[in-house]
Scaffold this motif. Structure first.
Motif, PDB file in Angstrom:
ATOM      1  N   ASP A   6     -47.135  83.873-102.094  1.00  0.00           N
ATOM      2  CA  ASP A   6     -48.555  83.569-102.299  1.00  0.00           C
ATOM      3  C   ASP A   6     -49.343  84.872-102.376  1.00  0.00           C
ATOM      4  O   ASP A   6     -50.213  85.036-103.228  1.00  0.00           O
ATOM      5  CB  ASP A   6     -49.061  82.673-101.172  1.00  0.00           C
ATOM      6  N   VAL A   7     -49.037  85.789-101.461  1.00  0.00           N
ATOM      7  CA  VAL A   7     -49.655  87.119-101.493  1.00  0.00           C
ATOM      8  C   VAL A   7     -48.566  88.155-101.250  1.00  0.00           C
ATOM      9  O   VAL A   7     -47.763  88.015-100.320  1.00  0.00           O
ATOM     10  CB  VAL A   7     -50.767  87.290-100.444  1.00  0.00           C
ATOM     11  N   LEU A   8     -48.556  89.177-102.078  1.00  0.00           N
ATOM     12  CA  LEU A   8     -47.681  90.333-101.874  1.00  0.00           C
ATOM     13  C   LEU A   8     -48.539  91.486-101.387  1.00  0.00           C
ATOM     14  O   LEU A   8     -49.540  91.839-102.020  1.00  0.00           O
ATOM     15  CB  LEU A   8     -46.986  90.728-103.178  1.00  0.00           C
ATOM     16  N   VAL A   9     -48.155  92.076-100.263  1.00  0.00           N
ATOM     17  CA  VAL A   9     -48.843  93.245 -99.720  1.00  0.00           C
ATOM     18  C   VAL A   9     -47.938  94.451 -99.910  1.00  0.00           C
ATOM     19  O   VAL A   9     -46.798  94.461 -99.428  1.00  0.00           O
ATOM     20  CB  VAL A   9     -49.188  93.070 -98.225  1.00  0.00           C
ATOM     21  N   HIS A  31     -46.831  81.877 -98.009  1.00  0.00           N
ATOM     22  CA  HIS A  31     -45.747  82.842 -97.840  1.00  0.00           C
ATOM     23  C   HIS A  31     -46.267  84.219 -98.236  1.00  0.00           C
ATOM     24  O   HIS A  31     -46.537  84.486 -99.413  1.00  0.00           O
ATOM     25  CB  HIS A  31     -44.540  82.468 -98.700  1.00  0.00           C
ATOM     26  N   VAL A  32     -46.439  85.077 -97.246  1.00  0.00           N
ATOM     27  CA  VAL A  32     -46.907  86.444 -97.463  1.00  0.00           C
ATOM     28  C   VAL A  32     -45.714  87.383 -97.347  1.00  0.00           C
ATOM     29  O   VAL A  32     -44.940  87.303 -96.384  1.00  0.00           O
ATOM     30  CB  VAL A  32     -48.001  86.836 -96.445  1.00  0.00           C
ATOM     31  N   VAL A  33     -45.574  88.260 -98.329  1.00  0.00           N
ATOM     32  CA  VAL A  33     -44.476  89.222 -98.335  1.00  0.00           C
ATOM     33  C   VAL A  33     -45.047  90.635 -98.291  1.00  0.00           C
ATOM     34  O   VAL A  33     -45.970  90.965 -99.048  1.00  0.00           O
ATOM     35  CB  VAL A  33     -43.597  89.062 -99.594  1.00  0.00           C
ATOM     36  N   VAL A  34     -44.517  91.457 -97.412  1.00  0.00           N
ATOM     37  CA  VAL A  34     -44.869  92.875 -97.330  1.00  0.00           C
ATOM     38  C   VAL A  34     -43.690  93.689 -97.838  1.00  0.00           C
ATOM     39  O   VAL A  34     -42.542  93.432 -97.446  1.00  0.00           O
ATOM     40  CB  VAL A  34     -45.185  93.303 -95.881  1.00  0.00           C
ATOM     41  N   ILE A  35     -43.957  94.669 -98.705  1.00  0.00           N
ATOM     42  CA  ILE A  35     -42.898  95.594 -99.107  1.00  0.00           C
ATOM     43  C   ILE A  35     -43.310  97.023 -98.758  1.00  0.00           C
ATOM     44  O   ILE A  35     -44.497  97.353 -98.747  1.00  0.00           O
ATOM     45  CB  ILE A  35     -42.557  95.488-100.611  1.00  0.00           C
ATOM     46  N   ASP A  36     -42.332  97.835 -98.459  1.00  0.00           N
ATOM     47  CA  ASP A  36     -42.570  99.256 -98.188  1.00  0.00           C
ATOM     48  C   ASP A  36     -41.356 100.042 -98.659  1.00  0.00           C
ATOM     49  O   ASP A  36     -40.216  99.600 -98.500  1.00  0.00           O
ATOM     50  CB  ASP A  36     -42.803  99.504 -96.704  1.00  0.00           C
ATOM     51  N   LYS A  37     -41.593 101.198 -99.246  1.00  0.00           N
ATOM     52  CA  LYS A  37     -40.512 101.991 -99.814  1.00  0.00           C
ATOM     53  C   LYS A  37     -39.634 102.641 -98.761  1.00  0.00           C
ATOM     54  O   LYS A  37     -38.487 102.999 -99.036  1.00  0.00           O
ATOM     55  CB  LYS A  37     -41.079 103.069-100.752  1.00  0.00           C
ATOM     56  N   THR A 172     -38.055  98.925-100.225  1.00  0.00           N
ATOM     57  CA  THR A 172     -38.434  98.263-101.471  1.00  0.00           C
ATOM     58  C   THR A 172     -39.694  98.917-102.012  1.00  0.00           C
ATOM     59  O   THR A 172     -40.793  98.706-101.487  1.00  0.00           O
ATOM     60  CB  THR A 172     -38.677  96.754-101.250  1.00  0.00           C
ATOM     61  N   ALA A 173     -39.550  99.732-103.033  1.00  0.00           N
ATOM     62  CA  ALA A 173     -40.686 100.472-103.598  1.00  0.00           C
ATOM     63  C   ALA A 173     -41.242  99.768-104.830  1.00  0.00           C
ATOM     64  O   ALA A 173     -40.487  99.215-105.633  1.00  0.00           O
ATOM     65  CB  ALA A 173     -40.256 101.885-103.967  1.00  0.00           C
ATOM     66  N   THR A 188     -40.030  95.988-108.604  1.00  0.00           N
ATOM     67  CA  THR A 188     -39.714  96.844-107.473  1.00  0.00           C
ATOM     68  C   THR A 188     -38.305  97.401-107.636  1.00  0.00           C
ATOM     69  O   THR A 188     -37.552  96.969-108.511  1.00  0.00           O
ATOM     70  CB  THR A 188     -39.799  96.076-106.138  1.00  0.00           C
ATOM     71  N   THR A 189     -37.942  98.314-106.778  1.00  0.00           N
ATOM     72  CA  THR A 189     -36.593  98.886-106.814  1.00  0.00           C
ATOM     73  C   THR A 189     -35.537  97.878-106.385  1.00  0.00           C
ATOM     74  O   THR A 189     -34.342  98.135-106.546  1.00  0.00           O
ATOM     75  CB  THR A 189     -36.522 100.118-105.913  1.00  0.00           C
ATOM     76  N   GLN A 190     -35.958  96.733-105.854  1.00  0.00           N
ATOM     77  CA  GLN A 190     -35.032  95.680-105.463  1.00  0.00           C
ATOM     78  C   GLN A 190     -35.192  94.432-106.337  1.00  0.00           C
ATOM     79  O   GLN A 190     -34.771  93.337-105.942  1.00  0.00           O
ATOM     80  CB  GLN A 190     -35.245  95.319-103.984  1.00  0.00           C
ATOM     81  N   GLY A 191     -35.831  94.613-107.497  1.00  0.00           N
ATOM     82  CA  GLY A 191     -36.011  93.483-108.398  1.00  0.00           C
ATOM     83  C   GLY A 191     -37.447  93.002-108.447  1.00  0.00           C
ATOM     84  O   GLY A 191     -38.299  93.447-107.669  1.00  0.00           O
TER      85      GLY A 191
END
Length: 404
Positions: A6-9, A31-37, A172-173, A188-191
């Motif tokens: 729903d939201v990607l941070v 469903h909130v997803v956070v990604i960080d490299k 995940t960048a 992202t680097t993971q798809g």
């Protein structure tokens, strides 16, 4: 492609985590997803700061910083108490060492009154009861200032996110993003990840992340490295809580100050020098691409022209322990060179305009209704994180209503 969030941070620092937490708690079924490299959260600004819970002393009344620092501090302290996270609210002293600084300190007190920050004016005799080893002619005590380990706070935010149904993906960048009519596709680097809305909290890479998402920020992030020394354990008695100088309003930084952290160690600093890489924590960390981009930015040359004398002093304190200690001795004369050892360093992500002026307030860019960028969130962003998160959540909710 199926919607995955729903939201990607984008960004696992304290602002990104606080934002994800607020969004997940507002909509428990979302469903909130956070990604960080990086391979863990809070690896940069959040994990390398002084740990101060700021009161809001220096900020322009009515600004985001002033309002959100006040609100965020109250929220944060309540959160720390509720979660049982170790913290101290010992207050800090802003110490004037001469008559000119007394006049400047009176202006600071007026700003505190405008920002609803309680203060107490103290004579030399009064403030030395609080900090016996500080020296000056008068001081302003700010009782609501405190300290905490923000890495612990971030871990708690992360636990809240996961417990509410959210997800955090490290390593995940972001590569690029394409906002569409109904969703946003982020490579992202993971798809790829498809989300209904995206918030970027890129910190030291905030402008690059925004550009990768197709935005056109006018500002550029410039990294200012702040280096710290630490009092040896046997000299930690020289500071009970926090001792600050009266800042010179002509310059954009506060100057060397003393902070007794939550672990009892007393840090001295920081200074402020240009980082030679966006994530350059020492003079030996140099990124040629970052240097070329920085050299091509006209703002950095205009800033250097304006503050070259001040910059020389900061660089001198970077290479010379004696110079660093001399700056400390102005308000803590008992500190000697042999009493301090090198500690860590942090890099402050500061947005700068092409004319060389620094962006003084928190700054958001919302060119596309489904994508919001946090372009400038330096100190006191950690203190204000829970309040900043509510502002971002409100902006996204309004954009969602308009889109519908």
């Amino acid at each position: 492609m199926k919607t995955e969030a729903d939201v990607l941070v984008v960004g696992g620092g304290i602002v990104g985590l606080a934002t994800a937490r607020a969004l997940q708690l507002r909509k428990p079924g979302a469903h909130v997803v956070v990604i960080d490299k990086e391979d863990d959260i809070a690896r940069h600004q959040t994990g390398n700061n002084s740990g101060v819970i700021h009161a809001g002393v220096y900020y322009t009344p009515g600004s985001y910083k002033a309002r959100l620092c006040f609100d965020g501090r109250v929220r944060l302290v309540e959160y720390l108490q509720d979660k049982g996270i170790p913290h101290r609210i010992d207050g800090k002293l802003v110490v004037a060492t001469n008559a000119d600084e007394v006049d400047k300190m009176k202006e600071i007190q007026r700003r505190c009154q405008a920002n609803n920050v309680p203060t107490q004016w103290m004579s030399r005799e009064e403030f030395r009861e609080v900090e016996p080893h500080a020296e000056g002619v008068a001081a302003l005590q700010v009782k609501v200032t405190g300290v905490v380990d923000y890495k612990v706070v971030c871990q708690s935010y992360a636990d809240d996110i996961r417990a509410a149904g959210g997800e955090i993906r490290t390593g995940t960048a972001l590569v690029s993003g394409r906002p569409g009519l109904n969703d946003v596709t982020v490579e992202t680097t993971q798809g790829p990840i498809v989300a209904k809305q995206v918030v970027t909290c890129g910190g030291l890479n905030a402008d690059l992340v925004a550009k990768a998402m197709g935005a056109r920020p006018e500002t550029r992030i410039v990294g200012f490295r702040g280096e710290y020394y630490e009092l040896t354990p046997e000299k930690s008695y020289l500071c009970n809580a926090l001792i600050y100088p009266v800042p010179d309003p002509r310059f954009p930084f506060l100057g060397v100050h003393a902070t007794k952290g939550i672990d009892g160690h007393v840090h001295l600093g920081p200074n402020a020098v240009i980082a030679l890489a966006r994530e350059g924590y020492s003079w030996t960390q140099i990124n040629p691409r970052d240097m070329v981009q920085l050299a091509a930015f006209p703002g950095i040359w205009r800033l250097a022209q304006k503050y070259w004398k001040y910059s020389i002093g900061e660089v001198q304190r970077s290479f010379s322990k004696e110079a660093f200690v001399k700056a400390t001795q102005k308000m803590m004369p008992e500190v000697q060179v042999e009493d301090v050892v090198r500690a860590g360093a942090g890099v402050r992500a500061q947005a700068m305009r092409p004319d060389g002026t620094l962006v003084e307030d928190f700054d958001f860019l919302h060119e596309h209704p489904r994508v919001l960028h946090v372009l400038n969130a330096p100190s006191p962003a950690a203190t204000a994180s829970l309040a900043i998160a509510e502002v971002i959540a409100d902006k996204l909710a309004e954009a969602e209503r308009v889109a519908i």
